[in-house]
Design an enzyme around this catalytic site. Sequence first.
Site, mmCIF file in Angstrom:
data_model
loop_
_atom_site.group_PDB
_atom_site.id
_atom_site.type_symbol
_atom_site.label_atom_id
_atom_site.label_comp_id
_atom_site.label_asym_id
_atom_site.label_seq_id
_atom_site.Cartn_x
_atom_site.Cartn_y
_atom_site.Cartn_z
ATOM 1 N N ARG A 207 11.961 44.375 -1.335
ATOM 2 C CA ARG A 207 12.144 45.843 -0.920
ATOM 3 C C ARG A 207 12.121 46.100 -2.400
ATOM 4 O O ARG A 207 11.801 45.217 -3.878
ATOM 5 C CB ARG A 207 13.338 46.383 -0.162
ATOM 6 C CG ARG A 207 13.759 45.760 1.245
ATOM 7 C CD ARG A 207 15.358 45.983 1.518
ATOM 8 N NE ARG A 207 15.414 45.519 3.189
ATOM 9 C CZ ARG A 207 15.997 44.146 3.189
ATOM 10 N NH1 ARG A 207 15.354 43.281 2.470
ATOM 11 N NH2 ARG A 207 16.158 44.018 4.391
ATOM 12 N N HIS A 313 8.118 52.067 -0.297
ATOM 13 C CA HIS A 313 7.904 51.158 1.148
ATOM 14 C C HIS A 313 7.309 50.882 1.505
ATOM 15 O O HIS A 313 7.750 49.632 1.987
ATOM 16 C CB HIS A 313 9.843 51.689 1.082
ATOM 17 C CG HIS A 313 9.951 50.957 2.273
ATOM 18 N ND1 HIS A 313 10.988 49.640 1.751
ATOM 19 C CD2 HIS A 313 10.390 51.060 3.797
ATOM 20 C CE1 HIS A 313 12.109 49.277 2.819
ATOM 21 N NE2 HIS A 313 11.150 49.995 4.268
ATOM 22 N N ARG A 316 5.689 47.438 1.571
ATOM 23 C CA ARG A 316 6.544 46.690 2.667
ATOM 24 C C ARG A 316 6.331 46.351 3.982
ATOM 25 O O ARG A 316 6.182 45.188 5.065
ATOM 26 C CB ARG A 316 8.167 46.270 2.373
ATOM 27 C CG ARG A 316 9.027 45.812 2.329
ATOM 28 C CD ARG A 316 10.351 45.445 2.616
ATOM 29 N NE ARG A 316 11.217 45.384 3.903
ATOM 30 C CZ ARG A 316 11.639 44.065 4.295
ATOM 31 N NH1 ARG A 316 11.201 43.206 3.943
ATOM 32 N NH2 ARG A 316 12.380 43.659 4.883
ATOM 33 N N HIS A 339 16.113 40.251 7.988
ATOM 34 C CA HIS A 339 16.501 40.822 8.472
ATOM 35 C C HIS A 339 17.569 40.173 9.572
ATOM 36 O O HIS A 339 17.050 38.547 10.081
ATOM 37 C CB HIS A 339 15.494 41.515 9.545
ATOM 38 C CG HIS A 339 14.869 42.649 8.995
ATOM 39 N ND1 HIS A 339 15.718 43.854 8.877
ATOM 40 C CD2 HIS A 339 14.135 43.086 8.256
ATOM 41 C CE1 HIS A 339 15.386 44.583 8.028
ATOM 42 N NE2 HIS A 339 13.890 44.597 8.143
ATOM 43 N N TYR A 348 6.958 44.774 13.628
ATOM 44 C CA TYR A 348 5.465 44.486 13.525
ATOM 45 C C TYR A 348 4.941 43.695 15.067
ATOM 46 O O TYR A 348 3.806 43.120 14.444
ATOM 47 C CB TYR A 348 6.008 43.810 12.476
ATOM 48 C CG TYR A 348 6.939 44.575 11.589
ATOM 49 C CD1 TYR A 348 6.112 45.705 10.507
ATOM 50 C CD2 TYR A 348 7.841 44.538 11.135
ATOM 51 C CE1 TYR A 348 6.525 46.074 9.264
ATOM 52 C CE2 TYR A 348 8.634 45.190 10.013
ATOM 53 C CZ TYR A 348 7.729 45.993 9.576
ATOM 54 O OH TYR A 348 8.551 47.032 7.951
#
Length: 391
Positions: A207, A313, A316, A339, A348
């Site tokens: 990030r 962003h 990422r 996460h 994803y």
Amino acid sequence: MGGNSKGSRRRFGAVRKLPSGRYQARYVGPDNVERTAPETFPTKTDAEIWLGRKEVEIRSQEWTDPDAGKVPFRDYAASWMTERTLRPKTAQLYEGLLRLHINPVLGDRFLSEITARHVRQWHTKLLGEDGPGASTVAKAYRLLRGILNTAVEDELIKKNPCRIKNAGVERPEERPVLTVAEVFRLAAAVPPRFRALVLLATFGSLRWGELAALRRCHLDLGARTVRIEASVAEMKTGELVTGRPKSDAGARVVTLPEIIIGDLTWHLQRFSEPAPDGLVFVGEKGAQLRRSNFTRVWAKAVTEAGIPKIHIHDLRHTGNTLAAMTGASLKELMARMGHSSTKAAMVYLHAGKDRDRVIADALGEIVKAGLKNESKGDRGDDPLADQPTVG
């Protein structure tokens, strides 16, 4: 038989007929305070039914003091904010949501006065043409629901009036995913001191705040790893606040592909602060990175690279998508992305569907080749060879 005569006291509470012809119900609560129903009733039976419900609430210990919720929502929300340890960026977000979107409509109402209808009307108005956007509305709804959940726990209200299904679910627009070639075109378009930042953000899934907080001691280029243990948030006041990553899972170690190690080595030699704990990425004047300043550099590079208009962003996002295409498991993606829940990582895994299509297409080619070879050879052993053709 055992019925109550007109005007007599019941075993629990009392009902009396008013001059208007309607009926009033009263009872003594567990706190020994006599209370009157907030409304009158058309019949004595209706009043007794209401009293019966109150008696059940008291016996089952579900009764709440009806006066306890006579606290303006804005006052309770302010206390709610001070009673929590919030990250600076989160506190800033919540303060803005309350000030701009919640308090103007609900702030002056007592907690006990806010009904499901009030919440629906507020929510519908926010979703209107002049509203702040669906994502902000979802955040505001979640904040309102969270504050009122605490009010239920504090026994100030009996039920949470936030009952709109999926109102707190954000449905962000599909973000663009760059190709590998586009990533490297962008890395070539930014000033040289930011080339490694673009590559690390993409192929390390970092990030912006994690990049801005990164120090030399966090990089082990021999092992090809980067350790993320801090993040920088830029406040509206311009203050830069360094703290822990967004969650416990955000503190992680990510292994980097060999192909970007040379760029990182070159960057450390030329642009990073020299001390062992020096910042890896700094601005052109040697100051700590600010997203507000970098945005101008970014916009120019995106144009020069000839790629779609994307946010920082999205690098990422691209890296996470590429990682999913390698066949990484859900747990592996969560660890790499930082996460703690499966929800974000699941986004994803759609890349796995793309891989499945590639597999299916390749399988189809094998079948075609097999059929082609068969048609050229001897079909004597084919059990279907002598069957009549249909059609």
